[in-house]
Motif scaffolding. Sequence first.
Motif, short mmCIF file in Angstrom:
data_model
loop_
_atom_site.label_atom_id
_atom_site.label_comp_id
_atom_site.label_asym_id
_atom_site.label_seq_id
_atom_site.Cartn_x
_atom_site.Cartn_y
_atom_site.Cartn_z
N TYR A 76 1.03 -1.32 -0.08
CA TYR A 76 0.29 0.07 -0.57
C TYR A 76 0.76 1.49 0.01
O TYR A 76 0.38 2.41 -0.45
CB TYR A 76 -1.07 0.12 1.65
CG TYR A 76 -1.92 1.10 1.14
CD1 TYR A 76 -2.90 0.96 0.91
CD2 TYR A 76 -1.60 2.19 1.94
CE1 TYR A 76 -4.18 2.59 0.47
CE2 TYR A 76 -2.67 3.34 2.37
CZ TYR A 76 -3.79 3.14 0.97
OH TYR A 76 -4.49 4.05 1.26
N PHE A 77 2.23 1.05 0.88
CA PHE A 77 3.12 2.21 1.16
C PHE A 77 3.56 2.58 -0.89
O PHE A 77 3.47 3.78 -1.05
CB PHE A 77 4.11 1.98 1.73
CG PHE A 77 5.29 3.23 1.54
CD1 PHE A 77 5.39 4.67 2.16
CD2 PHE A 77 6.74 2.43 0.98
CE1 PHE A 77 6.25 5.28 1.89
CE2 PHE A 77 7.55 3.48 0.52
CZ PHE A 77 7.64 4.22 1.69
N MET A 78 3.83 1.31 -1.65
CA MET A 78 4.43 2.03 -2.18
C MET A 78 3.38 2.23 -3.37
O MET A 78 3.49 3.01 -4.53
CB MET A 78 5.25 0.18 -3.10
CG MET A 78 5.91 -0.33 -2.20
SD MET A 78 7.34 0.61 -2.47
CE MET A 78 7.52 1.50 -3.90
N LEU A 79 2.12 1.68 -3.42
CA LEU A 79 1.00 2.53 -4.55
C LEU A 79 1.02 3.76 -4.03
O LEU A 79 0.87 5.00 -5.11
CB LEU A 79 -0.46 1.43 -4.50
CG LEU A 79 0.04 0.48 -4.26
CD1 LEU A 79 -1.47 -0.51 -3.98
CD2 LEU A 79 -0.02 -0.42 -5.89
N GLY A 80 0.92 4.20 -3.08
CA GLY A 80 1.50 5.86 -2.79
C GLY A 80 2.81 6.34 -3.43
O GLY A 80 2.01 7.73 -3.58
N ILE A 81 3.47 5.61 -3.39
CA ILE A 81 4.73 6.42 -3.64
C ILE A 81 3.99 6.49 -5.31
O ILE A 81 4.97 7.49 -6.07
CB ILE A 81 5.85 5.25 -3.84
CG1 ILE A 81 6.40 5.62 -2.64
CG2 ILE A 81 6.85 5.83 -5.00
CD1 ILE A 81 6.72 6.94 -2.12
#
Length: 218
Positions: A76-81
Amino acid sequence: MVKINNKFSAVAGIIAVCLFIVSILLTAKYSHSFQNWYTTNEYFDWHTMAISHFGVSNLALPFTLIVCLTSLLVIYFMLGIKNRYGNKGLMKRGSSWIITGFIALMLAFISLLYEPNSTFSIAFHFLVATIYFVCIPIGMMMLGVYFIKNKLKFGFTSLILGIIAFVFGPIICMGSSIFFGDKGVAIPEFIQIVLEGIWILLLAIDILKKDGKTFANQ
């Protein structure tokens, strides 16, 4: 399409790092009974064992659940990035490598829950563990190059962390596993995890501080 909140994704990244590192340290302290999986030790030994041994210990199920939760939070963090910096070029490819790495991490420990000493479970575990160790440092380096090309200060830090993580992961950990089994790879494994954690924390803090002004603009 699921809408990604950048700040929520940053918080997810911070939680993932803290949860994973603390769980590793606690599991190392309290795990035992490793089903003779490449060791005769009763208790965990950083100098002669691997973090993979947590997946066959008395704490295998809770640790695997934490690995899965951590991986989902990082994804989910990488999708935010990707949402913040743009889903194209090296950003798209680098993020995809990192996401693939954390999917592999989940599969590596899930594969040990059922018949961990079977030939299939062992072979599958080492295959997806290799994917984890290789994909994430390469993804970090790709994003480092992306940041550098776009004149972002975080690029050199990301590139250096990725290179060091690659040394401790694919080179030291996988090399040691091939030639010596899992003996003594827990420390370099943990170092790679810490390096990845530092990388995630830096990016997450960057997102939380007024739309990334900490690292984003020179």
